[in-house]
Design a protein around this motif. Structure first.
Motif, mmCIF file in Angstrom:
data_model
loop_
_atom_site.group_PDB
_atom_site.id
_atom_site.type_symbol
_atom_site.label_atom_id
_atom_site.label_comp_id
_atom_site.label_asym_id
_atom_site.label_seq_id
_atom_site.Cartn_x
_atom_site.Cartn_y
_atom_site.Cartn_z
ATOM 1 N N ARG A 82 0.813 -1.215 0.000
ATOM 2 C CA ARG A 82 0.000 0.000 0.000
ATOM 3 C C ARG A 82 0.845 1.263 0.000
ATOM 4 O O ARG A 82 0.317 2.361 0.025
ATOM 5 N N GLY A 83 2.177 1.084 0.003
ATOM 6 C CA GLY A 83 3.058 2.242 -0.070
ATOM 7 C C GLY A 83 3.178 3.008 1.226
ATOM 8 O O GLY A 83 3.595 4.157 1.233
ATOM 9 N N GLN A 84 2.822 2.363 2.346
ATOM 10 C CA GLN A 84 2.911 3.044 3.632
ATOM 11 C C GLN A 84 4.337 2.985 4.191
ATOM 12 O O GLN A 84 4.665 3.722 5.090
ATOM 13 N N GLU A 85 5.134 2.070 3.668
ATOM 14 C CA GLU A 85 6.557 2.047 4.018
ATOM 15 C C GLU A 85 7.209 3.181 3.270
ATOM 16 O O GLU A 85 6.809 3.525 2.164
ATOM 17 N N GLU A 87 9.976 3.297 1.756
ATOM 18 C CA GLU A 87 10.625 2.880 0.524
ATOM 19 C C GLU A 87 10.524 1.363 0.399
ATOM 20 O O GLU A 87 10.693 0.641 1.373
ATOM 21 N N PHE A 88 10.266 0.901 -0.789
ATOM 22 C CA PHE A 88 10.217 -0.542 -1.025
ATOM 23 C C PHE A 88 11.619 -1.096 -0.778
ATOM 24 O O PHE A 88 12.594 -0.503 -1.224
ATOM 25 N N LYS A 128 -0.623 -8.381 -3.445
ATOM 26 C CA LYS A 128 -0.290 -7.547 -4.606
ATOM 27 C C LYS A 128 -1.405 -7.605 -5.649
ATOM 28 O O LYS A 128 -1.803 -6.575 -6.200
ATOM 29 N N ARG A 131 -4.296 -5.551 -4.653
ATOM 30 C CA ARG A 131 -3.993 -4.130 -4.867
ATOM 31 C C ARG A 131 -4.123 -3.784 -6.352
ATOM 32 O O ARG A 131 -4.642 -2.726 -6.702
ATOM 33 N N GLN A 149 4.419 0.901 -9.921
ATOM 34 C CA GLN A 149 4.096 1.212 -8.530
ATOM 35 C C GLN A 149 4.254 -0.003 -7.620
ATOM 36 O O GLN A 149 4.684 0.114 -6.484
ATOM 37 N N HIS A 151 6.202 -2.588 -8.218
ATOM 38 C CA HIS A 151 7.544 -3.154 -8.396
ATOM 39 C C HIS A 151 7.572 -4.467 -9.184
ATOM 40 O O HIS A 151 8.359 -5.366 -8.882
#
Length: 187
Positions: A82-85, A87-88, A128, A131, A149, A151
């Motif tokens: 969800r992109g809450q981190e 950075e991947f 994934k 999402r 987005q 990856h």
């Protein structure tokens, strides 16, 4: 005191948990995915009240360390997707989870598989794909933007994985719409 809560996997979940705790007169100091910190100690009777209040929404308190670790694994994966981190991770999933959760990956992986009946990798892929479904339904990003987005190495890789998991191509799914999505807690 920290409370560990199962199935708390999104921002809306955090709002519900905070509201329910406040209704019970508890003061949540922080509410994160899978974990709430409240001021002071909570009696066994009070914990039972909290459990009943949260049960209505599909949440459950987790008391044992192994279950808490499994929830932390799930939450780390969801935060990544969800992109809450921030950075991947540039490392692989096993190194990332070991570092973040301070456990050997083999232990985490075996415990996850025994408890959930699936591997961490399959859970990660399922998250994934859910999402991807969500982003397809929103119809704001192209498939190549979604692949970037999330990856994926390419649109073709995303499409192959999507078809393998769902039985549909992303474009066919997009035509079917929202009905094929599952809530996060059902994965």
């Amino acid at each position: 005191m920290k409370l560990h809560i199962k199935n708390m996997v999104c921002s809306r979940c955090k709002m519900i948990v905070r509201a329910e705790l406040e209704k019970l007169g508890l003061r949540p100091l922080s509410v994160e995915l899978g974990e709430v910190e409240v001021s002071g100690e909570i009696s066994a009777e009070r914990k039972t009240e909290v459990e009943r209040a949260l049960e209505k929404y599909g949440f459950a308190l987790i008391d044992d360390k192994k279950s808490r670790l499994i929830e932390k694994v799930k939450n780390k994966i969801i935060e990544l997707i969800r992109g809450q981190e921030k950075e991947f991770p540039k490392t692989n999933m096993s190194d990332y989870l070991s570092r973040e959760l301070h456990h050997d990956y083999t232990y985490i992986s075996n415990l996850f598989t025994q408890t959930e009946g699936t591997t961490i990798e399959k859970y990660f892929i399922a998250q994934k794909i859910e999402r991807v479904k969500e982003l397809l339904v929103y119809d704001e990003l192209s498939l190549s933007e979604i692949a970037f987005q999330l990856h994926y190495s390419s649109v073709a890789h995303l499409s192959r994985q999507f078809k393998k998991v769902t039985g549909l191509t992303p474009s066919h799914f997009k035509k079917l719409g929202e009905q094929k999505r599952k809530p996060l807690e059902e994965l």
